[in-house]
Design a protein around this motif. Structure first.
Motif, PDB file in Angstrom:
ATOM      1  N   CYS A 122      54.253  -7.383  41.591  1.00  0.00           N
ATOM      2  CA  CYS A 122      54.068  -6.972  40.191  1.00  0.00           C
ATOM      3  C   CYS A 122      55.410  -6.869  39.471  1.00  0.00           C
ATOM      4  O   CYS A 122      55.526  -7.249  38.302  1.00  0.00           O
ATOM      5  CB  CYS A 122      53.334  -5.639  40.128  1.00  0.00           C
ATOM      6  SG  CYS A 122      51.584  -5.730  40.577  1.00  0.00           S
ATOM      7  N   ALA A 172      49.382 -10.390  37.110  1.00  0.00           N
ATOM      8  CA  ALA A 172      48.599 -11.633  37.075  1.00  0.00           C
ATOM      9  C   ALA A 172      48.983 -12.580  38.210  1.00  0.00           C
ATOM     10  O   ALA A 172      48.173 -13.426  38.613  1.00  0.00           O
ATOM     11  CB  ALA A 172      48.783 -12.334  35.737  1.00  0.00           C
ATOM     12  N   SER A 173      50.204 -12.427  38.732  1.00  0.00           N
ATOM     13  CA  SER A 173      50.657 -13.332  39.791  1.00  0.00           C
ATOM     14  C   SER A 173      49.956 -13.082  41.117  1.00  0.00           C
ATOM     15  O   SER A 173      50.089 -13.877  42.045  1.00  0.00           O
ATOM     16  CB  SER A 173      52.175 -13.206  39.980  1.00  0.00           C
ATOM     17  OG  SER A 173      52.517 -11.894  40.409  1.00  0.00           O
ATOM     18  N   LYS A 197      46.818 -13.153  41.510  1.00  0.00           N
ATOM     19  CA  LYS A 197      45.578 -13.919  41.553  1.00  0.00           C
ATOM     20  C   LYS A 197      45.739 -15.169  42.414  1.00  0.00           C
ATOM     21  O   LYS A 197      46.765 -15.843  42.362  1.00  0.00           O
ATOM     22  CB  LYS A 197      45.158 -14.330  40.140  1.00  0.00           C
ATOM     23  CG  LYS A 197      44.774 -13.166  39.233  1.00  0.00           C
ATOM     24  CD  LYS A 197      44.353 -13.660  37.867  1.00  0.00           C
ATOM     25  CE  LYS A 197      43.973 -12.498  36.959  1.00  0.00           C
ATOM     26  NZ  LYS A 197      43.579 -12.973  35.601  1.00  0.00           N
ATOM     27  N   VAL A 198      44.722 -15.458  43.212  1.00  0.00           N
ATOM     28  CA  VAL A 198      44.716 -16.677  44.025  1.00  0.00           C
ATOM     29  C   VAL A 198      43.344 -17.334  43.910  1.00  0.00           C
ATOM     30  O   VAL A 198      42.361 -16.692  43.530  1.00  0.00           O
ATOM     31  CB  VAL A 198      45.029 -16.381  45.513  1.00  0.00           C
ATOM     32  CG1 VAL A 198      46.436 -15.839  45.682  1.00  0.00           C
ATOM     33  CG2 VAL A 198      44.012 -15.410  46.107  1.00  0.00           C
ATOM     34  N   LYS A 199      43.293 -18.602  44.255  1.00  0.00           N
ATOM     35  CA  LYS A 199      42.027 -19.321  44.230  1.00  0.00           C
ATOM     36  C   LYS A 199      41.083 -18.764  45.310  1.00  0.00           C
ATOM     37  O   LYS A 199      41.544 -18.262  46.331  1.00  0.00           O
ATOM     38  CB  LYS A 199      42.266 -20.805  44.471  1.00  0.00           C
ATOM     39  CG  LYS A 199      43.098 -21.472  43.375  1.00  0.00           C
ATOM     40  CD  LYS A 199      43.340 -22.946  43.701  1.00  0.00           C
ATOM     41  CE  LYS A 199      44.179 -23.610  42.630  1.00  0.00           C
ATOM     42  NZ  LYS A 199      44.449 -25.042  42.958  1.00  0.00           N
ATOM     43  N   MET A 203      41.949 -17.143  49.005  1.00  0.00           N
ATOM     44  CA  MET A 203      41.575 -15.771  49.353  1.00  0.00           C
ATOM     45  C   MET A 203      40.787 -15.755  50.665  1.00  0.00           C
ATOM     46  O   MET A 203      40.937 -14.840  51.486  1.00  0.00           O
ATOM     47  CB  MET A 203      40.747 -15.148  48.233  1.00  0.00           C
ATOM     48  CG  MET A 203      40.326 -13.705  48.520  1.00  0.00           C
ATOM     49  SD  MET A 203      41.734 -12.581  48.688  1.00  0.00           S
ATOM     50  CE  MET A 203      42.158 -12.362  46.954  1.00  0.00           C
ATOM     51  N   THR A 243      50.815 -21.829  48.063  1.00  0.00           N
ATOM     52  CA  THR A 243      50.653 -20.397  47.822  1.00  0.00           C
ATOM     53  C   THR A 243      51.971 -19.684  48.044  1.00  0.00           C
ATOM     54  O   THR A 243      52.690 -19.973  48.994  1.00  0.00           O
ATOM     55  CB  THR A 243      49.593 -19.799  48.777  1.00  0.00           C
ATOM     56  OG1 THR A 243      48.391 -20.559  48.675  1.00  0.00           O
ATOM     57  CG2 THR A 243      49.293 -18.349  48.417  1.00  0.00           C
ATOM     58  N   TRP A 293      47.646 -10.229  50.307  1.00  0.00           N
ATOM     59  CA  TRP A 293      46.196 -10.217  50.499  1.00  0.00           C
ATOM     60  C   TRP A 293      45.803 -10.185  51.970  1.00  0.00           C
ATOM     61  O   TRP A 293      44.778  -9.597  52.329  1.00  0.00           O
ATOM     62  CB  TRP A 293      45.569 -11.410  49.787  1.00  0.00           C
ATOM     63  CG  TRP A 293      45.557 -11.243  48.305  1.00  0.00           C
ATOM     64  CD1 TRP A 293      46.236 -11.982  47.382  1.00  0.00           C
ATOM     65  CD2 TRP A 293      44.854 -10.237  47.569  1.00  0.00           C
ATOM     66  NE1 TRP A 293      46.004 -11.513  46.111  1.00  0.00           N
ATOM     67  CE2 TRP A 293      45.157 -10.438  46.198  1.00  0.00           C
ATOM     68  CE3 TRP A 293      44.009  -9.184  47.930  1.00  0.00           C
ATOM     69  CZ2 TRP A 293      44.642  -9.623  45.192  1.00  0.00           C
ATOM     70  CZ3 TRP A 293      43.498  -8.369  46.928  1.00  0.00           C
ATOM     71  CH2 TRP A 293      43.805  -8.600  45.585  1.00  0.00           C
TER      72      TRP A 293
END
Length: 299
Positions: free
Chosen positions: A61, A67-68, A70-72, A76, A187, A195
């Motif tokens: 962050c 927003a960074s 977020k992953v597809k 995930m 990624t 994650w």
């Protein structure tokens, strides 16, 4: 030198994985102190991945904004597999093995990961296991066994269940290179780690609640848990994942990372006051020799 994720790395993929192994070699020190502060193995494992997740959330962050993170969906899914299998379930199997057959033999069994990774790399990535690479794998496993045990096994603690747990822990550990390689395509290594630790924390928390295990939250345990997360976990796995993306031959990865065993033995001996015997030193020498051979086995 190359730049990735805003950080300039001055070592190649091999060097990054080897540095990760050295950092992982400090794990025993943190566990040793935290257990003496009253924490269970399961709780220690949870604090490790939970604090790692918090550290990476704050860093990601700060670096690029929320927003960074977020992953597809497909990425995930791989992160979930990485966290659940290679961090969560791995820690559960390893904890069960430690309680059944002891720390040393459990650490030895983890080295079957080199074999599992070589087999899976051949199946999924069509990598060839050359004679030189096969020799390096054998030398590596023998070296790890000698480095950890000093040539002496406590067979009185041996159990078939314990052996099974240890081998399953090695399987989960061996899958780290495979899943991490796939998850890392396109990624950011920090986001992928974030994650994977999130899913691992959920897995281990569920295990602790199901077992009804104690949750020790003293300042000493939480403080050591934070640095356990920061040093061998966040820094170690970031180096590992960055290195993975530069190494095409995945069967080499566990051999390079086996410096963890040598570092753990040396640090552990210093911690407990034991003296390295000739067999321990021979094992460490074999580990280093296997890394040299695996470097020669490039295709």
């Amino acid at each position: 030198m190359y730049r990735k994720g805003g950080i300039v790395m001055k070592v190649n993929g091999n060097g990054q994985v080897m540095l990760a192994g050295i950092l992982w070699g400090t794990i025993g020190i943190f566990i040793w102190y935290m257990e003496r502060a009253g924490a269970s193995v399961e709780w220690i494992s949870f604090l490790r991945v939970f604090f790692s997740w918090l550290i990476l959330v704050a860093f990601v962050c700060w670096r690029n904004g929320p927003a960074s993170m977020k992953v597809k969906p497909e990425i995930m899914a791989y992160c979930a597999l990485l966290g659940l299998i290679c961090h969560g379930i791995y820690n559960i199997f390893y904890s069960l093995a430690v309680t059944s057959i002891g720390v040393s033999l459990s650490a030895v069994l983890l080295n079957v990961a080199t074999v599992f990774t070589a087999v899976f790399s051949a199946l999924f990535f069509q990598e060839k296991i050359t004679p030189l690479k096969g020799l390096a794998l054998v030398i590596n496993i023998v070296g790890c066994v000698l480095a950890v045990t000093g040539g002496t096994f406590d067979l009185t603690a041996l159990s078939l269940w314990g052996l099974g747990w240890g081998i399953m822990a090695g399987l989960c550990y061996g899958l780290t290179a495979i899943i991490g390689k796939v998850a890392g395509y396109g990624t950011d290594a920090f986001v992928m780690s974030l994650w994977s630790f999130f899913w691992a924390a959920l897995c281990l928390l569920g295990w602790i609640l199901w077992q009804g295990g104690p949750m020790v939250m003293t300042p000493s345990v939480l403080g050591m848990g934070f640095f356990y997360a920061l040093i061998p976990t966040v820094l170690g796995y970031i180096l590992y994942y960055l290195g993975l993306q530069q190494i095409e031959d995945l069967s080499r990865v566990p051999v390079l990372a086996s410096l963890e065993t040598a570092a753990a033995v040396i640090l552990g001996m210093n911690l407990t006051g034991d003296i390295l015997n000739l067999t321990n030193l021979l094992g460490i020498a074999l580990i280093i020799a296997s890394q040299w051979l695996i470097g020669k086995s490039r295709q």
